[in-house]
Design a protein around this motif. Structure first.
Motif, PDB file in Angstrom:
ATOM      1  N   VAL A 191       0.844  -1.192   0.000  1.00  9.57           N
ATOM      2  CA  VAL A 191       0.000   0.000   0.000  1.00  9.57           C
ATOM      3  C   VAL A 191       0.879   1.241   0.000  1.00  9.57           C
ATOM      4  O   VAL A 191       1.762   1.394   0.850  1.00  9.57           O
ATOM      5  CB  VAL A 191      -0.943   0.056   1.227  1.00  9.57           C
ATOM      6  N   CYS A 192       0.636   2.125  -0.957  1.00  5.30           N
ATOM      7  CA  CYS A 192       1.227   3.467  -0.957  1.00  5.30           C
ATOM      8  C   CYS A 192       0.075   4.459  -0.902  1.00  5.30           C
ATOM      9  O   CYS A 192      -0.782   4.479  -1.801  1.00  5.30           O
ATOM     10  CB  CYS A 192       2.075   3.696  -2.213  1.00  5.30           C
ATOM     11  N   LYS A 193       0.033   5.276   0.170  1.00  4.38           N
ATOM     12  CA  LYS A 193      -1.061   6.235   0.335  1.00  4.38           C
ATOM     13  C   LYS A 193      -0.618   7.618  -0.135  1.00  4.38           C
ATOM     14  O   LYS A 193       0.442   8.113   0.259  1.00  4.38           O
ATOM     15  CB  LYS A 193      -1.481   6.309   1.802  1.00  4.38           C
ATOM     16  N   ILE A 194      -1.448   8.231  -0.937  1.00  4.40           N
ATOM     17  CA  ILE A 194      -1.138   9.564  -1.440  1.00  4.40           C
ATOM     18  C   ILE A 194      -1.011  10.570  -0.296  1.00  4.40           C
ATOM     19  O   ILE A 194      -0.150  11.449  -0.325  1.00  4.40           O
ATOM     20  CB  ILE A 194      -2.221  10.010  -2.446  1.00  4.40           C
ATOM     21  N   GLU A 195      -1.837  10.417   0.732  1.00  6.10           N
ATOM     22  CA  GLU A 195      -1.816  11.364   1.855  1.00  6.10           C
ATOM     23  C   GLU A 195      -0.495  11.342   2.617  1.00  6.10           C
ATOM     24  O   GLU A 195      -0.161  12.303   3.311  1.00  6.10           O
ATOM     25  CB  GLU A 195      -2.960  11.063   2.813  1.00  6.10           C
ATOM     26  N   ASP A 196       0.275  10.248   2.485  1.00  7.82           N
ATOM     27  CA  ASP A 196       1.554  10.136   3.192  1.00  7.82           C
ATOM     28  C   ASP A 196       2.709  10.795   2.440  1.00  7.82           C
ATOM     29  O   ASP A 196       3.804  10.939   2.998  1.00  7.82           O
ATOM     30  CB  ASP A 196       1.907   8.667   3.435  1.00  7.82           C
ATOM     31  N   GLN A 197       2.500  11.167   1.187  1.00  2.00           N
ATOM     32  CA  GLN A 197       3.596  11.670   0.360  1.00  2.00           C
ATOM     33  C   GLN A 197       3.681  13.202   0.418  1.00  2.00           C
ATOM     34  O   GLN A 197       2.650  13.880   0.353  1.00  2.00           O
ATOM     35  CB  GLN A 197       3.419  11.244  -1.095  1.00  2.00           C
ATOM     36  N   PRO A 198       4.884  13.735   0.529  1.00  2.23           N
ATOM     37  CA  PRO A 198       5.037  15.197   0.547  1.00  2.23           C
ATOM     38  C   PRO A 198       4.453  15.875  -0.693  1.00  2.23           C
ATOM     39  O   PRO A 198       3.903  16.972  -0.604  1.00  2.23           O
ATOM     40  CB  PRO A 198       6.557  15.388   0.621  1.00  2.23           C
ATOM     41  N   ASP A 199       4.567  15.193  -1.868  1.00  3.12           N
ATOM     42  CA  ASP A 199       4.039  15.790  -3.102  1.00  3.12           C
ATOM     43  C   ASP A 199       2.624  15.328  -3.418  1.00  3.12           C
ATOM     44  O   ASP A 199       2.082  15.619  -4.485  1.00  3.12           O
ATOM     45  CB  ASP A 199       4.953  15.468  -4.281  1.00  3.12           C
ATOM     46  N   LYS A 200       2.014  14.554  -2.480  1.00  6.23           N
ATOM     47  CA  LYS A 200       0.637  14.068  -2.619  1.00  6.23           C
ATOM     48  C   LYS A 200       0.433  13.261  -3.906  1.00  6.23           C
ATOM     49  O   LYS A 200      -0.590  13.381  -4.588  1.00  6.23           O
ATOM     50  CB  LYS A 200      -0.363  15.235  -2.575  1.00  6.23           C
ATOM     51  N   ALA A 201       1.416  12.402  -4.200  1.00  2.67           N
ATOM     52  CA  ALA A 201       1.305  11.516  -5.366  1.00  2.67           C
ATOM     53  C   ALA A 201       2.177  10.288  -5.146  1.00  2.67           C
ATOM     54  O   ALA A 201       3.312  10.400  -4.675  1.00  2.67           O
ATOM     55  CB  ALA A 201       1.742  12.250  -6.636  1.00  2.67           C
ATOM     56  N   CYS A 202       1.621   9.102  -5.447  1.00  4.62           N
ATOM     57  CA  CYS A 202       2.381   7.858  -5.409  1.00  4.62           C
ATOM     58  C   CYS A 202       2.774   7.454  -6.823  1.00  4.62           C
ATOM     59  O   CYS A 202       2.048   7.742  -7.794  1.00  4.62           O
ATOM     60  CB  CYS A 202       1.538   6.720  -4.814  1.00  4.62           C
ATOM     61  N   LEU A 203       3.897   6.788  -6.947  1.00  3.56           N
ATOM     62  CA  LEU A 203       4.256   6.160  -8.206  1.00  3.56           C
ATOM     63  C   LEU A 203       3.382   4.921  -8.407  1.00  3.56           C
ATOM     64  O   LEU A 203       2.684   4.483  -7.485  1.00  3.56           O
ATOM     65  CB  LEU A 203       5.734   5.781  -8.212  1.00  3.56           C
ATOM     66  N   ASP A 204       3.433   4.349  -9.589  1.00  3.22           N
ATOM     67  CA  ASP A 204       2.665   3.142  -9.879  1.00  3.22           C
ATOM     68  C   ASP A 204       3.546   1.930  -9.616  1.00  3.22           C
ATOM     69  O   ASP A 204       4.619   1.795 -10.214  1.00  3.22           O
ATOM     70  CB  ASP A 204       2.198   3.162 -11.334  1.00  3.22           C
ATOM     71  N   TYR A 205       3.114   1.036  -8.714  1.00  2.00           N
ATOM     72  CA  TYR A 205       3.918  -0.113  -8.302  1.00  2.00           C
ATOM     73  C   TYR A 205       3.314  -1.428  -8.786  1.00  2.00           C
ATOM     74  O   TYR A 205       2.113  -1.521  -9.081  1.00  2.00           O
ATOM     75  CB  TYR A 205       4.036  -0.160  -6.776  1.00  2.00           C
ATOM     76  N   ARG A 206       4.154  -2.458  -8.825  1.00  2.37           N
ATOM     77  CA  ARG A 206       3.711  -3.820  -9.061  1.00  2.37           C
ATOM     78  C   ARG A 206       4.348  -4.720  -8.006  1.00  2.37           C
ATOM     79  O   ARG A 206       5.402  -4.380  -7.450  1.00  2.37           O
ATOM     80  CB  ARG A 206       4.080  -4.306 -10.471  1.00  2.37           C
ATOM     81  N   VAL A 207       3.730  -5.856  -7.750  1.00  6.63           N
ATOM     82  CA  VAL A 207       4.205  -6.748  -6.691  1.00  6.63           C
ATOM     83  C   VAL A 207       4.218  -8.192  -7.185  1.00  6.63           C
ATOM     84  O   VAL A 207       3.523  -8.557  -8.139  1.00  6.63           O
ATOM     85  CB  VAL A 207       3.314  -6.655  -5.426  1.00  6.63           C
ATOM     86  N   ARG A 208       5.032  -9.003  -6.523  1.00  9.03           N
ATOM     87  CA  ARG A 208       4.960 -10.447  -6.696  1.00  9.03           C
ATOM     88  C   ARG A 208       5.307 -11.095  -5.366  1.00  9.03           C
ATOM     89  O   ARG A 208       5.906 -10.463  -4.493  1.00  9.03           O
ATOM     90  CB  ARG A 208       5.877 -10.947  -7.814  1.00  9.03           C
ATOM     91  N   PHE A 209       4.946 -12.383  -5.231  1.00  7.31           N
ATOM     92  CA  PHE A 209       5.086 -13.064  -3.954  1.00  7.31           C
ATOM     93  C   PHE A 209       5.901 -14.347  -4.114  1.00  7.31           C
ATOM     94  O   PHE A 209       5.806 -15.045  -5.127  1.00  7.31           O
ATOM     95  CB  PHE A 209       3.706 -13.394  -3.374  1.00  7.31           C
ATOM     96  N   GLY A 210       6.692 -14.643  -3.077  1.00  5.25           N
ATOM     97  CA  GLY A 210       7.478 -15.868  -3.037  1.00  5.25           C
ATOM     98  C   GLY A 210       6.716 -16.955  -2.307  1.00  5.25           C
ATOM     99  O   GLY A 210       6.135 -16.714  -1.247  1.00  5.25           O
ATOM    100  N   CYS A 211       6.703 -18.161  -2.877  1.00  6.64           N
ATOM    101  CA  CYS A 211       5.940 -19.271  -2.315  1.00  6.64           C
ATOM    102  C   CYS A 211       6.813 -20.517  -2.192  1.00  6.64           C
ATOM    103  O   CYS A 211       7.789 -20.684  -2.922  1.00  6.64           O
ATOM    104  CB  CYS A 211       4.742 -19.601  -3.206  1.00  6.64           C
ATOM    105  N   HIS A 212       6.438 -21.395  -1.270  1.00 10.76           N
ATOM    106  CA  HIS A 212       7.070 -22.706  -1.152  1.00 10.76           C
ATOM    107  C   HIS A 212       6.467 -23.668  -2.172  1.00 10.76           C
ATOM    108  O   HIS A 212       5.319 -23.519  -2.569  1.00 10.76           O
ATOM    109  CB  HIS A 212       6.824 -23.296   0.239  1.00 10.76           C
ATOM    110  N   PRO A 213       7.218 -24.713  -2.535  1.00  8.87           N
ATOM    111  CA  PRO A 213       6.586 -25.851  -3.199  1.00  8.87           C
ATOM    112  C   PRO A 213       5.532 -26.434  -2.245  1.00  8.87           C
ATOM    113  O   PRO A 213       5.662 -26.264  -1.034  1.00  8.87           O
ATOM    114  CB  PRO A 213       7.734 -26.836  -3.410  1.00  8.87           C
ATOM    115  N   PRO A 214       4.482 -27.114  -2.722  1.00  6.40           N
ATOM    116  CA  PRO A 214       4.279 -27.503  -4.124  1.00  6.40           C
ATOM    117  C   PRO A 214       3.535 -26.476  -4.964  1.00  6.40           C
ATOM    118  O   PRO A 214       3.112 -26.799  -6.069  1.00  6.40           O
ATOM    119  CB  PRO A 214       3.452 -28.782  -3.991  1.00  6.40           C
ATOM    120  N   PHE A 215       3.344 -25.251  -4.455  1.00  4.60           N
ATOM    121  CA  PHE A 215       2.642 -24.247  -5.257  1.00  4.60           C
ATOM    122  C   PHE A 215       3.322 -24.068  -6.609  1.00  4.60           C
ATOM    123  O   PHE A 215       2.683 -23.940  -7.635  1.00  4.60           O
ATOM    124  CB  PHE A 215       2.589 -22.911  -4.509  1.00  4.60           C
TER     125      PHE A 215
END
Length: 211
Positions: free
Chosen positions: A94-118
């Motif tokens: 989560v990036c909140k705009i209200e927390d940023q000095p310039d009142k704007a967040c960049l656009d982010y992407r995420v991925r997750f690490g999993c154990h086998p057997p996934f």
């Protein structure tokens, strides 16, 4: 802390090896695809696990072990320098705009690490590399420099990276130091300027490749 660590990573095996060997260990993690469900409009950029699971059922393992976050242009959280509200395996990102000095967040992407057997893929580990000492600006074990110094030894696109201290084999994320860069596509960087005592420990790294 979230701003100084690109998260990610593999706990891996701590045994010394000088050859690539195929290993399927309980500590091996694989990564999901990248997710970018939200744009930084409204209140911010919300890449939460709850929303991702609702929109993409079955794409994320039940209990993720790691999270990696970069901007959609590939910039790490540390490099972006924004105030991050959440970046963990329970909430997601989560990036909140209200927390940023310039009142704007960049656009982010995420991925997750999993154990086998996934995702059950055998992993080949490279030898350990320790090309730099924590003098000057820090300990730089970046992938591009290592590939130039050790041509043909590291696969073209590593899937995992592991970093431990040279003396005690302590995993980098367990040292309490602020790690500037730590991901399989870029390698590992610890900057002295980010440390409370102005000095990084000496680290070594290895990379996990598809066998």
């Amino acid at each position: 802390m979230f701003q100084l660590i690109t998260i990610f990573i593999l706990a891996g095996l701590l045994t010394e090896s000088t050859q690539q060997t195929c290993t399927q260990d309980v500590n091996i993690r694989c990564w999901t695809e990248w997710f970018d469900r939200d744009d930084p409009s409204g209140t911010g950029d919300w890449e939460t696990l709850m929303n991702l699971r609702d929109e993409l059922p079955g794409k994320i393992c039940p209990t993720p072990l790691a999270i990696e976050v970069v901007t959609t242009t590939g910039v790490s959280m540390a490099e972006a320098g924004e105030v991050i509200a959440a970046a963990d395996t329970t909430t997601g990102f989560v990036c909140k705009i209200e927390d940023q000095p310039d009142k704007a967040c960049l656009d982010y992407r995420v991925r997750f690490g999993c154990h086998p057997p996934f995702c059950d893929n055998p992993i080949c580990w490279t030898e350990w590399f320790d090309r730099d000492n924590p003098t000057g600006t820090g300990d730089w074990e970046s992938l591009d420099i290592l590939k130039n110094q050790y041509p043909g030894v590291i696969c073209e696109k590593p899937l995992y990276v592991e970093a431990v201290t040279v003396d005690t084999l302590t995993p980098a994320l367990a040292t309490g130091q602020n790690i500037f860069l730590f991901n399989p596509t870029s390698g590992f960087v610890c900057r002295n300027s980010d440390q409370a005592n102005t000095m990084c420990l000496d680290y070594k790294v290895r990379f996990g490749c598809q066998c």
